[in-house]
Design a protein around this motif. Sequence first.
Motif, PDB file in Angstrom:
ATOM      1  N   THR A 140      33.048  10.876   0.967  1.00  0.00           N
ATOM      2  CA  THR A 140      33.901  11.407   2.268  1.00  0.00           C
ATOM      3  C   THR A 140      33.354  12.037   3.420  1.00  0.00           C
ATOM      4  O   THR A 140      33.686  12.291   4.496  1.00  0.00           O
ATOM      5  CB  THR A 140      34.721  12.464   1.420  1.00  0.00           C
ATOM      6  N   TRP A 141      31.938  12.600   3.133  1.00  0.00           N
ATOM      7  CA  TRP A 141      31.156  13.086   4.127  1.00  0.00           C
ATOM      8  C   TRP A 141      30.664  11.900   5.211  1.00  0.00           C
ATOM      9  O   TRP A 141      30.276  12.468   6.253  1.00  0.00           O
ATOM     10  CB  TRP A 141      29.823  14.081   3.475  1.00  0.00           C
ATOM     11  N   LEU A 142      30.939  10.662   4.978  1.00  0.00           N
ATOM     12  CA  LEU A 142      30.421   9.723   6.031  1.00  0.00           C
ATOM     13  C   LEU A 142      31.479   9.840   6.981  1.00  0.00           C
ATOM     14  O   LEU A 142      31.300   9.841   8.276  1.00  0.00           O
ATOM     15  CB  LEU A 142      30.353   8.473   5.411  1.00  0.00           C
TER      16      LEU A 142
ATOM     17  N   GLY B  16      32.109  14.162  13.554  1.00  0.00           N
ATOM     18  CA  GLY B  16      31.090  15.020  14.247  1.00  0.00           C
ATOM     19  C   GLY B  16      30.305  14.242  15.121  1.00  0.00           C
ATOM     20  O   GLY B  16      29.877  15.050  16.264  1.00  0.00           O
ATOM     21  N   LEU B  17      29.638  13.240  14.700  1.00  0.00           N
ATOM     22  CA  LEU B  17      29.031  12.336  15.955  1.00  0.00           C
ATOM     23  C   LEU B  17      29.711  11.999  17.083  1.00  0.00           C
ATOM     24  O   LEU B  17      29.115  12.404  18.312  1.00  0.00           O
ATOM     25  CB  LEU B  17      28.559  11.121  15.152  1.00  0.00           C
ATOM     26  N   VAL B  18      30.943  11.507  16.929  1.00  0.00           N
ATOM     27  CA  VAL B  18      31.771  11.404  18.193  1.00  0.00           C
ATOM     28  C   VAL B  18      32.036  12.551  19.005  1.00  0.00           C
ATOM     29  O   VAL B  18      31.965  12.548  19.970  1.00  0.00           O
ATOM     30  CB  VAL B  18      33.107  10.616  17.606  1.00  0.00           C
ATOM     31  N   PHE B  19      32.152  13.465  18.425  1.00  0.00           N
ATOM     32  CA  PHE B  19      32.442  14.793  18.974  1.00  0.00           C
ATOM     33  C   PHE B  19      31.242  15.419  19.703  1.00  0.00           C
ATOM     34  O   PHE B  19      31.503  15.734  21.118  1.00  0.00           O
ATOM     35  CB  PHE B  19      32.967  16.029  17.979  1.00  0.00           C
ATOM     36  N   PHE B  20      30.077  15.385  19.105  1.00  0.00           N
ATOM     37  CA  PHE B  20      28.822  15.878  19.830  1.00  0.00           C
ATOM     38  C   PHE B  20      28.520  14.926  21.016  1.00  0.00           C
ATOM     39  O   PHE B  20      28.425  15.640  22.300  1.00  0.00           O
ATOM     40  CB  PHE B  20      27.716  15.522  18.796  1.00  0.00           C
ATOM     41  N   PHE B  21      28.543  13.588  20.785  1.00  0.00           N
ATOM     42  CA  PHE B  21      28.369  12.870  22.095  1.00  0.00           C
ATOM     43  C   PHE B  21      29.370  12.936  23.221  1.00  0.00           C
ATOM     44  O   PHE B  21      29.054  12.627  24.529  1.00  0.00           O
ATOM     45  CB  PHE B  21      27.854  11.382  21.692  1.00  0.00           C
ATOM     46  N   ARG B  22      30.772  13.320  22.800  1.00  0.00           N
ATOM     47  CA  ARG B  22      31.632  13.025  23.845  1.00  0.00           C
ATOM     48  C   ARG B  22      31.522  14.318  24.504  1.00  0.00           C
ATOM     49  O   ARG B  22      31.747  14.401  25.942  1.00  0.00           O
ATOM     50  CB  ARG B  22      32.931  13.105  22.874  1.00  0.00           C
ATOM     51  N   VAL B  23      31.336  15.613  23.886  1.00  0.00           N
ATOM     52  CA  VAL B  23      31.203  16.895  24.683  1.00  0.00           C
ATOM     53  C   VAL B  23      30.049  16.818  25.514  1.00  0.00           C
ATOM     54  O   VAL B  23      29.797  17.264  26.537  1.00  0.00           O
ATOM     55  CB  VAL B  23      31.101  17.885  23.650  1.00  0.00           C
ATOM     56  N   ASN B  24      28.803  16.177  25.054  1.00  0.00           N
ATOM     57  CA  ASN B  24      27.727  16.293  25.799  1.00  0.00           C
ATOM     58  C   ASN B  24      27.901  15.313  27.033  1.00  0.00           C
ATOM     59  O   ASN B  24      27.319  15.841  28.040  1.00  0.00           O
ATOM     60  CB  ASN B  24      26.451  15.667  24.868  1.00  0.00           C
ATOM     61  N   LYS B  25      28.620  14.286  26.879  1.00  0.00           N
ATOM     62  CA  LYS B  25      28.919  13.345  28.054  1.00  0.00           C
ATOM     63  C   LYS B  25      29.642  14.198  28.985  1.00  0.00           C
ATOM     64  O   LYS B  25      29.333  14.061  30.354  1.00  0.00           O
ATOM     65  CB  LYS B  25      29.604  12.243  27.601  1.00  0.00           C
TER      66      LYS B  25
ATOM     67  N   THR C 210      29.437  21.647  16.446  1.00  0.00           N
ATOM     68  CA  THR C 210      29.786  20.501  15.667  1.00  0.00           C
ATOM     69  C   THR C 210      29.602  20.689  14.221  1.00  0.00           C
ATOM     70  O   THR C 210      30.613  20.211  13.504  1.00  0.00           O
ATOM     71  CB  THR C 210      28.748  19.104  16.186  1.00  0.00           C
ATOM     72  N   LEU C 211      28.777  21.270  13.912  1.00  0.00           N
ATOM     73  CA  LEU C 211      28.661  21.801  12.339  1.00  0.00           C
ATOM     74  C   LEU C 211      29.913  22.518  11.964  1.00  0.00           C
ATOM     75  O   LEU C 211      30.282  22.699  10.905  1.00  0.00           O
ATOM     76  CB  LEU C 211      27.405  22.375  12.065  1.00  0.00           C
ATOM     77  N   VAL C 212      30.334  23.610  12.942  1.00  0.00           N
ATOM     78  CA  VAL C 212      31.389  24.187  12.376  1.00  0.00           C
ATOM     79  C   VAL C 212      32.594  23.506  12.299  1.00  0.00           C
ATOM     80  O   VAL C 212      33.596  23.545  11.293  1.00  0.00           O
ATOM     81  CB  VAL C 212      31.679  25.258  13.548  1.00  0.00           C
ATOM     82  N   ILE C 213      32.928  22.442  13.113  1.00  0.00           N
ATOM     83  CA  ILE C 213      34.033  21.446  12.861  1.00  0.00           C
ATOM     84  C   ILE C 213      33.924  20.643  11.684  1.00  0.00           C
ATOM     85  O   ILE C 213      34.907  20.457  11.043  1.00  0.00           O
ATOM     86  CB  ILE C 213      33.991  20.710  14.176  1.00  0.00           C
ATOM     87  N   MET C 214      32.689  20.219  11.250  1.00  0.00           N
ATOM     88  CA  MET C 214      32.670  19.282  10.319  1.00  0.00           C
ATOM     89  C   MET C 214      32.750  19.991   8.946  1.00  0.00           C
ATOM     90  O   MET C 214      33.600  19.746   8.198  1.00  0.00           O
ATOM     91  CB  MET C 214      31.126  18.946   9.989  1.00  0.00           C
ATOM     92  N   PHE C 215      32.349  21.321   8.776  1.00  0.00           N
ATOM     93  CA  PHE C 215      32.641  22.110   7.507  1.00  0.00           C
ATOM     94  C   PHE C 215      34.040  22.643   7.483  1.00  0.00           C
ATOM     95  O   PHE C 215      34.410  23.046   6.584  1.00  0.00           O
ATOM     96  CB  PHE C 215      31.801  23.299   7.481  1.00  0.00           C
ATOM     97  N   ASN C 216      34.664  22.758   8.730  1.00  0.00           N
ATOM     98  CA  ASN C 216      36.126  23.254   8.769  1.00  0.00           C
ATOM     99  C   ASN C 216      36.952  22.032   8.453  1.00  0.00           C
ATOM    100  O   ASN C 216      37.921  22.215   7.704  1.00  0.00           O
ATOM    101  CB  ASN C 216      36.611  23.573  10.198  1.00  0.00           C
ATOM    102  N   ILE C 217      36.780  20.816   8.833  1.00  0.00           N
ATOM    103  CA  ILE C 217      37.772  19.700   8.524  1.00  0.00           C
ATOM    104  C   ILE C 217      37.223  19.002   7.010  1.00  0.00           C
ATOM    105  O   ILE C 217      37.799  18.206   6.664  1.00  0.00           O
ATOM    106  CB  ILE C 217      37.608  18.547   9.609  1.00  0.00           C
TER     107      ILE C 217
END
Length: 788
Positions: A269-271, A277-286, A316-323
Motif C-alpha cells: 500500500t505504501w507504493l 507523494g512523488l507526484v505532489f512533490f514534483f508538481r508543486v516544485n514545478k 509531502t511527508l505530511v500528506i503521505m502519513f495523513n493519507i
Amino acid sequence: MVISTTKRTTVLLVFLCWIIFGGNAVNAQPAKDSVAATTVPGPVKLSADSLLIRMEELHNTLNRINDITSRGFDTREMGEELPEIKSNLQTIEDNLRLYNKVLNIRNLQMFRVLLADMREHLEDWRSRLFDYNKELVRMNAEMMAFTKDSFVKQIKADTTFRKFYLPELKELKGKWDEAKKATTQHLDKIAVLQAGISGSYFKAIELENKVNEQLRVFSIKSLSKEYNYLWDDKIRTDSTAATLTQQSSKSFEGLGRILDYYTRNHSSTWLWVFLIGLVFFFRVNKQFKRINNAGKKELLQPPYIKYLRALPVLTTLVIMFNIASFFDLNAPAAYLDSLQSFLLFLLTILFWRKWERRMFVYWIAIVVLYMLTMGTAAVVVPDVRVRIWMLVLNVLSVVTGGFIYFRIYKNLSAGRLVRIVSMIFIVLNVLAALFNLFGRLSIAQVYSTAAIAGLLQIIGLTVLIQIIEEAFYLQMQASRIAGGITARFDFEKVRAGLHKILVALVVLLWLMVFTTNLNLYNDLYTGISNLITKPRNIGNTSFTLGNIGLFFVILLISNLFQKYIGYFFGETDDELIGEVKEKSTRLLLLRLLVLIAGFLIAIAASGLPMDKITVVLGALGVGIGLGLQNIVNNLVSGVILIFERPLKIGDFVEVAGQKGRVKDIGIRSSRMVTTDGAEVTVPNGDLLSSKLINWTLSNNHIRTELLFTIAPSTALPLAKTIILEEVSGSDAIIGKVAPELLVKSMNDNNVVLKLLVWIQNVHHEEAFKSRMIQQIYQRLKENEITMS
C-alpha cells in the motif's frame, strides 16, 4: 533400415519395463486396465508404429515431469513465513490469557485485524498446496499408466531387443528414477507444509472467536464496576500484580513482532502512497519555478502560501502519513498509532517554522500529553498509582482542550472543525475521569486514548486541507501565467467548493478511526449497512434506502457538474469588461445532456422499475400542464437558443432596455453583466420573444460617433484636418472603412461636427472615445482652436 529402427525401439521399451518391474512377471495375466490394455485371443504381433508412439510418450512424460520438479513448487514463502505466523499466534494466545483478567481493548482490536489477515494468508496457502499436491498425484498417475500397457508381457520375453538396446534403456531408467524421487520428495514436503498450515489455520480461527468473545464481553461489561472506587483502592503488592506486570512486560516484545509482521505484509500500500507523494512533490516544485520565473514572487507570500516551499519535502511527508490510513481502513490501532507518531514529529517541525512561539509551546504540550496518555494506556496492571496518574492526565487534557478551543484553532484551516473535536476531547476526558473514580477502568482507558488520538488526528487532517488548498492555489496561479484551461477558473469560488469536499472527506476518515478506537466501528458499519441495504416495500414497489440515497447523490453531482462546466466555456467571475474570446454556443446543450444523463443514471442506480417511473413522469406532465408552463417555456427557449444561435457567451447585447455582455446561458435563464457591473438575469423565453440587439453576433465591430463644437467657425478646414489625422492614426479603428466627418450645425460663432468611425471591438468603445477626445483637444488647443 526401417526394420532395424523398429526392432531397436521395441527392445528398448521391453527392457525398460523389465528393469522397472524386476523381470518377475513373465507369466503374468494380460492387463485389463482401460488405459492401455488390449486383449486378444492369441499372440499379438507388435506394431512398429505403436511402439514408436509409446516410446515418444514415455520420453515426453519423463522430460516434462523432470522439468517441472527441477523448477520446484513455490513454497519458499510459506516455509519462511509459517514459523513467524506460528510465533505470532502463540503471542496472541498468551496475551488473550492475560486479558481474561485485564481487558486491553486496543490490543484486542489489533488482534482481530491481525488474525483475520493471517487467516487469509493461511487459507491462500492451503489452496495453493492443494493444487500442487493434485498436480504431483497426476504426474505419478501418468508415470504408472505405462506399466499397464498390454504389450509389456510379450516384449519382456524378447532377450535380443534387451541386449541390443541396453545403453538407451539405462538412460530411460535414470530418468524414471529421477522423476520418481523428485515427485516423492515434493509430495513429502507439501504434506509437511499442509499439516503445519492447516494447524495454524484452525488455531487462527479459534483465536478469532476468542477475540470476538472478549470484545463482546467488553461491550457488555464496560460500564459495570470492575474495581474498587479510587478512594477505596490500595496499592497492590500481591503476587498476582507482580505476575501480571511480568506477563505484560513480556507481551510487549511479542506485540512489537506482530506489528512488524503486519507492516511488512501491507507494504504494497505504501507504493501508492509514495507515488502520490512523488507526484505532489514534483508538481508543486514545478509550479513554484513557473511563478518565480514569471517574476511574481509576491504570489508566494502569506496569506496565500503558508506551509509550502519550492522543495516541499516536509509537506509531502505530511500528506503521505495523513493519507496512509485511507489505504488500509481496517488497520489495527497500534499501526495507526505508529503513523500518528511519525505525523506528530513532522507536524512539530512544520509548526516550529511557521507558528509563533507561544502557539508552538502549546503544541509541544499537546504532543507530550499524547505520549504520556498512550504510554499509560499500555500499562495493563490496574494499580491505584496508575489510576491516580490517569486522573491527573485527564485533568491536564481538559485544560489543554480549553486552550485548543479558544486559541490554537485560529492557526488551522478548518478551525471550526477543530473546535468541535476539542469539545469532544474535553467531554471524553471528563467521562474518563469519572469512570476511573468509580472503578470502570477499561472504559476510562478507551475514552482517554480515543480522545487524544482523535484530537491530534483532526489537527493533522486540517493541516492536510490547508496544504492541498495551497497546492491548488499554486496550480491556479501557474495556469494563469501559462494560459492553461484552469486560468479561467475563479480561485475563491472553486476553493470554497474544494474546501467543502475536503472537509467532508476529513470528517469521514476521522469518524472511521475515532469509532474504531471506541470499539464502535464494526457495529456502526454493520448497522448502517443493514439499514441502507435492507429491502423495503411500498405496495408492489421494492427499494432500499441506499439506492434512494444514491439516486439523490447522483443528481447532486450532475447538478454541480453542469454548474461548473461553464468555466470551460464562459468567463471567470473576475472578468468585468474587456476583450472576450468566442465561447462555445453548445454550453446549454451540454448542461442539459449532463442533467439528463445524471437523471437516467440516478434512475438506474435507484433500482426502481421503469413502469413505476412512467407513472411519476405522467404525474409530472399533469403538473406541467397546470402550473409549470412558464418554466417549460424557458427550458424550450433555451434549447432553441442552441440551434438558432442569436447570442453566445461573451456577446455584447441589448435586451429589455439593458446593455451588457452575456456571462452565462443557463437552462432556464441567462445572465448578462451591464457596463455598470450589475448582473441581470433574463429568462430565456424573454430573449426569444423580446427585441434582442446583438452587437457582436457576427463580429465585434461597431460604428461609434463623437460630437465636437469648434470655435471660431473660420477654423473649420484646419479642425477637420486635425480630427481626421488623429482618428486615422489610431489602431482601434477599421482601416478599410474611412472615417466620416460631417457638419451637424453651423453659425457665425461656432460649428458642430459629427465624427462617424468604425472600431474593431465594441468592448473598447468608451476607452476609444476617451482617448480620441483628449488627443483631439490637445491638437486643437495647440493650433488656437477652441473645442467645447
